[in-house]
Scaffold this motif. Structure first.
Motif, PDB file in Angstrom:
ATOM      1  N   TRP A   1      64.310   7.091  -8.515  1.00 31.68           N
ATOM      2  CA  TRP A   1      65.378   7.868  -9.129  1.00 31.68           C
ATOM      3  C   TRP A   1      65.044   9.357  -9.022  1.00 31.68           C
ATOM      4  N   ALA A   2      66.093  10.179  -8.873  1.00 31.39           N
ATOM      5  CA  ALA A   2      65.894  11.624  -8.777  1.00 31.39           C
ATOM      6  C   ALA A   2      67.183  12.340  -9.152  1.00 31.39           C
ATOM      7  N   PRO A   3      67.085  13.592  -9.587  1.00 39.37           N
ATOM      8  CA  PRO A   3      68.315  14.351  -9.854  1.00 39.37           C
ATOM      9  C   PRO A   3      69.078  14.565  -8.546  1.00 39.37           C
ATOM     10  N   ALA A   4      70.380  14.635  -8.628  1.00 41.28           N
ATOM     11  CA  ALA A   4      71.179  14.924  -7.438  1.00 41.28           C
ATOM     12  C   ALA A   4      70.865  16.326  -6.932  1.00 41.28           C
ATOM     13  N   GLY A   5      70.971  16.513  -5.639  1.00 39.50           N
ATOM     14  CA  GLY A   5      70.734  17.829  -5.064  1.00 39.50           C
ATOM     15  C   GLY A   5      71.772  18.837  -5.526  1.00 39.50           C
ATOM     16  N   ALA A   6      71.448  20.118  -5.386  1.00 40.45           N
ATOM     17  CA  ALA A   6      72.318  21.187  -5.876  1.00 40.45           C
ATOM     18  C   ALA A   6      73.717  21.111  -5.262  1.00 40.45           C
ATOM     19  N   ARG A   7      73.810  20.694  -4.011  1.00 41.81           N
ATOM     20  CA  ARG A   7      75.100  20.648  -3.320  1.00 41.81           C
ATOM     21  C   ARG A   7      75.694  19.238  -3.249  1.00 41.81           C
ATOM     22  N   GLU A   8      75.015  18.280  -3.836  1.00 40.57           N
ATOM     23  CA  GLU A   8      75.500  16.908  -3.768  1.00 40.57           C
ATOM     24  C   GLU A   8      76.566  16.648  -4.824  1.00 40.57           C
ATOM     25  N   LYS A   9      77.602  15.940  -4.409  1.00 34.86           N
ATOM     26  CA  LYS A   9      78.690  15.596  -5.312  1.00 34.86           C
ATOM     27  C   LYS A   9      78.606  14.125  -5.697  1.00 34.86           C
ATOM     28  N   LEU A  10      79.373  13.759  -6.687  1.00 33.32           N
ATOM     29  CA  LEU A  10      79.442  12.371  -7.128  1.00 33.32           C
ATOM     30  C   LEU A  10      79.836  11.474  -5.954  1.00 33.32           C
ATOM     31  N   GLY A  11      79.073  10.415  -5.740  1.00 29.93           N
ATOM     32  CA  GLY A  11      79.368   9.489  -4.652  1.00 29.93           C
ATOM     33  C   GLY A  11      78.649   9.785  -3.354  1.00 29.93           C
ATOM     34  N   ALA A  12      77.875  10.864  -3.310  1.00 29.12           N
ATOM     35  CA  ALA A  12      77.139  11.196  -2.081  1.00 29.12           C
ATOM     36  C   ALA A  12      76.178  10.063  -1.724  1.00 29.12           C
ATOM     37  N   VAL A  13      76.056   9.791  -0.428  1.00 28.03           N
ATOM     38  CA  VAL A  13      75.267   8.665   0.054  1.00 28.03           C
ATOM     39  C   VAL A  13      74.309   9.127   1.137  1.00 28.03           C
ATOM     40  N   LYS A  14      73.135   8.540   1.155  1.00 26.69           N
ATOM     41  CA  LYS A  14      72.160   8.773   2.217  1.00 26.69           C
ATOM     42  C   LYS A  14      71.497   7.454   2.559  1.00 26.69           C
ATOM     43  N   LEU A  15      71.529   7.072   3.845  1.00 28.36           N
ATOM     44  CA  LEU A  15      70.930   5.825   4.305  1.00 28.36           C
ATOM     45  C   LEU A  15      69.825   6.111   5.306  1.00 28.36           C
ATOM     46  N   ASN A  16      68.850   5.230   5.326  1.00 28.54           N
ATOM     47  CA  ASN A  16      67.752   5.342   6.284  1.00 28.54           C
ATOM     48  C   ASN A  16      67.450   3.962   6.852  1.00 28.54           C
ATOM     49  N   LEU A  17      67.542   3.827   8.168  1.00 30.55           N
ATOM     50  CA  LEU A  17      67.183   2.571   8.807  1.00 30.55           C
ATOM     51  C   LEU A  17      65.671   2.444   8.900  1.00 30.55           C
ATOM     52  N   ILE A  18      65.165   1.263   8.634  1.00 33.30           N
ATOM     53  CA  ILE A  18      63.754   1.005   8.866  1.00 33.30           C
ATOM     54  C   ILE A  18      63.583   0.665  10.343  1.00 33.30           C
ATOM     55  N   GLU A  19      62.681   1.343  11.000  1.00 36.16           N
ATOM     56  CA  GLU A  19      62.485   1.154  12.431  1.00 36.16           C
ATOM     57  C   GLU A  19      61.098   0.609  12.713  1.00 36.16           C
ATOM     58  N   GLY A  20      60.986  -0.100  13.814  1.00 39.27           N
ATOM     59  CA  GLY A  20      59.716  -0.685  14.217  1.00 39.27           C
ATOM     60  C   GLY A  20      59.782  -1.168  15.647  1.00 39.27           C
ATOM     61  N   LYS A  21      58.663  -1.614  16.172  1.00 41.93           N
ATOM     62  CA  LYS A  21      58.616  -2.057  17.561  1.00 41.93           C
ATOM     63  C   LYS A  21      59.378  -3.354  17.774  1.00 41.93           C
ATOM     64  N   ASP A  22      59.520  -4.161  16.716  1.00 37.10           N
ATOM     65  CA  ASP A  22      60.286  -5.401  16.794  1.00 37.10           C
ATOM     66  C   ASP A  22      60.803  -5.738  15.403  1.00 37.10           C
ATOM     67  N   PHE A  23      61.657  -6.784  15.323  1.00 35.46           N
ATOM     68  CA  PHE A  23      62.262  -7.116  14.039  1.00 35.46           C
ATOM     69  C   PHE A  23      61.231  -7.617  13.034  1.00 35.46           C
ATOM     70  N   ALA A  24      60.210  -8.296  13.509  1.00 33.78           N
ATOM     71  CA  ALA A  24      59.177  -8.807  12.592  1.00 33.78           C
ATOM     72  C   ALA A  24      58.525  -7.663  11.824  1.00 33.78           C
ATOM     73  N   SER A  25      58.238  -6.566  12.514  1.00 44.01           N
ATOM     74  CA  SER A  25      57.611  -5.426  11.848  1.00 44.01           C
ATOM     75  C   SER A  25      58.590  -4.729  10.905  1.00 44.01           C
ATOM     76  N   ILE A  26      59.868  -4.678  11.306  1.00 43.81           N
ATOM     77  CA  ILE A  26      60.896  -4.086  10.443  1.00 43.81           C
ATOM     78  C   ILE A  26      61.027  -4.899   9.164  1.00 43.81           C
ATOM     79  N   GLN A  27      61.111  -6.202   9.313  1.00 48.52           N
ATOM     80  CA  GLN A  27      61.255  -7.084   8.158  1.00 48.52           C
ATOM     81  C   GLN A  27      60.045  -6.998   7.242  1.00 48.52           C
ATOM     82  N   SER A  28      58.858  -6.906   7.825  1.00 50.74           N
ATOM     83  CA  SER A  28      57.635  -6.802   7.037  1.00 50.74           C
ATOM     84  C   SER A  28      57.632  -5.516   6.207  1.00 50.74           C
ATOM     85  N   GLN A  29      58.031  -4.403   6.830  1.00 47.56           N
ATOM     86  CA  GLN A  29      58.100  -3.133   6.106  1.00 47.56           C
ATOM     87  C   GLN A  29      59.105  -3.214   4.958  1.00 47.56           C
TER      88      GLN A  29
END
Length: 428
Positions: free
Chosen positions: A99-127
């Motif tokens: 949890w964190a405070p919203a950024g100074a310029r962030e509005k209600l409903g702002a979204v940020k996504l990050n894909l987990i990446e790896g050399k193969d799906f097994a490593s992605i799933q493990s992470q």
């Protein structure tokens, strides 16, 4: 005689000390941010439309695979900016969860996504599951919540719903997003894609089982809304009344009511401990529409029927073998019905269509077995339905044959007396 100047200086000094002490006291109103970022985990078998370094991945309404299915859905983490309605402070516990405070310029409903990446799906799933386990261990209740959305939901719209669970439950939420087209006219396409997505959802259930078995402190809650409930119902063979499952809750489930008996016969067990909750509303017009599309057969979320009555055979069959089988089912239901609840939240549902998710009510029922501040549970006769649903049943001449019980369902009603309930609730 005491010098008057000395008294004046002493009085001023005392006043300054008192002001300083007051300023040093923690102020809930000043430290609680109005907008907060709440963390989420996601698994989706939707198509990836783009993956901008700044905006993050964007998921579309189609399947990830058109032909061959490789069983490697996208996995990742992210956050959503929500209103801090309860005035929650960012305690060390919540900060550790992300949890964190919203950024100074962030509005209600702002979204940020990050894909987990790896050399193969097994490593992605493990992470993915390693991060989830670490987050679950930091939560107060050491719970992990799995949520599947319903029909006519884009990834983004359902992400905001999942964020409500994250904010309210204060526990790691795994958001499972199947490829809903998110258009009113695409009901049949959504049904098809939901069924196509089943094996991928089952994979998540299998991995969560491994996670809970390798981390005995972690427990699982499985929630679904509307058509997403079909994934949970069809995944029942994998849940198998496992002790790490604390709760299975279906909200306005768009599932054929007749399926319940089939799964009860095969998978209900006296060894199970999970709470099984059905949330329904008589203002839900979406399910009445679904009832017509399915030939008049009632949907599970339409009736305020007790789960036990839904599963109990209405009439004994003619053969001795069938009669004995039904008798065993009745005995099984009698021994397990104490952990089954149908909760009619009509008084909290709103809007022209209804079909909403009462997240705050669910949270209170999950942890405290009470409906929340200003609310109470009363019993009502099983079989209460909306006028629209009753009209459709009359038109199609299809009526439920479930056993009606006078006090087997709960109904949420408004209650002005909240002092006792507030005092009884421990802090998370």
């Amino acid at each position: 005689m005491v010098n008057s100047r000395f008294l004046a200086l002493t009085g001023r000094s005392i006043w300054l000390v008192l002001v300083a002490l007051y300023m040093c006291q923690p102020s809930h109103a000043q430290t609680a941010p109005k907008l907060v970022r709440v963390p989420l985990y996601f698994v989706t078998d939707r198509n990836l439309q783009s993956n901008d370094p700044e905006k993050g991945p964007q998921f579309g309404p189609h399947r990830k695979y058109i032909a061959e299915c490789q069983h490697d859905p996208f996995m990742g983490t992210g956050y959503c900016v929500v209103e801090n309605k309860a005035g929650k402070q960012l305690t060390p516990n919540l900060t550790a969860l992300g949890w964190a405070p919203a950024g100074a310029r962030e509005k209600l409903g702002a979204v940020k996504l990050n894909l987990i990446e790896g050399k193969d799906f097994a490593s992605i799933q493990s992470q993915f599951y390693s991060q989830l386990a670490a987050s679950g261990e930091k939560s107060t209740h050491k719970n992990v919540l799995l949520f599947a959305h319903g029909y006519k939901n884009s990834f983004d719209s359902a992400w905001h719903t999942a964020a409500r669970f994250s904010y309210t439950y204060e526990t790691p939420v795994v958001f499972y997003s199947w490829p809903s087209v998110a258009k009113l006219r695409s009901y049949s396409s959504d049904e098809n894609n939901n069924e196509w997505s089943q094996e991928h959802f089952n994979d998540v259930l299998i991995e969560l089982e491994k996670l809970c078995l390798s981390h005995p402190d972690l427990k699982l809650r499985v929630f679904a809304h509307s058509m997403g409930s079909r994934l949970v119902v069809r995944g029942t063979p994998l849940l198998r009344e496992r002790p790490y499952v604390l709760e299975v809750a279906l909200v306005c489930p768009d599932v054929d009511q007749g399926l319940v008996k089939h799964y009860a016969r095969r998978y209900l067990s006296t060894k199970g401990t999970a709470k099984i909750r059905l949330y329904m509303s008589r203002r839900d017009k979406a399910l009445a529409f679904s009832q017509i599309l399915h030939g008049g057969y009632c949907r599970l979320g339409e009736c305020a029927d007790s789960i036990a009555s839904l599963m109990t055979p209405a009439q004994a069959k003619t053969t001795a073998e069938d009669s004995a089988d039904e008798q065993r089912l009745k005995e099984l239901i009698e021994k397990t019905k104490h952990r089954m609840q149908t909760i009619d939240f009509t008084s909290l549902d709103s809007g022209l269509i209804g079909h909403q998710i009462p997240v705050e009510l669910m949270d209170s029922m999950s942890f405290y077995d009470v409906p929340g501040d200003g609310l109470k549970l009363t019993t009502e006769k099983s079989g209460q339905r909306s006028r629209v649903s009753n009209a459709f049943s009359k038109m199609t001449r299809l009526k439920s044959d479930t056993i009606m019980s006078a006090d087997s369902c709960f109904r949420v009603v408004r209650d002005g007396n909240t002092d006792k309930r507030v005092a009884a609730k421990p802090a998370k």
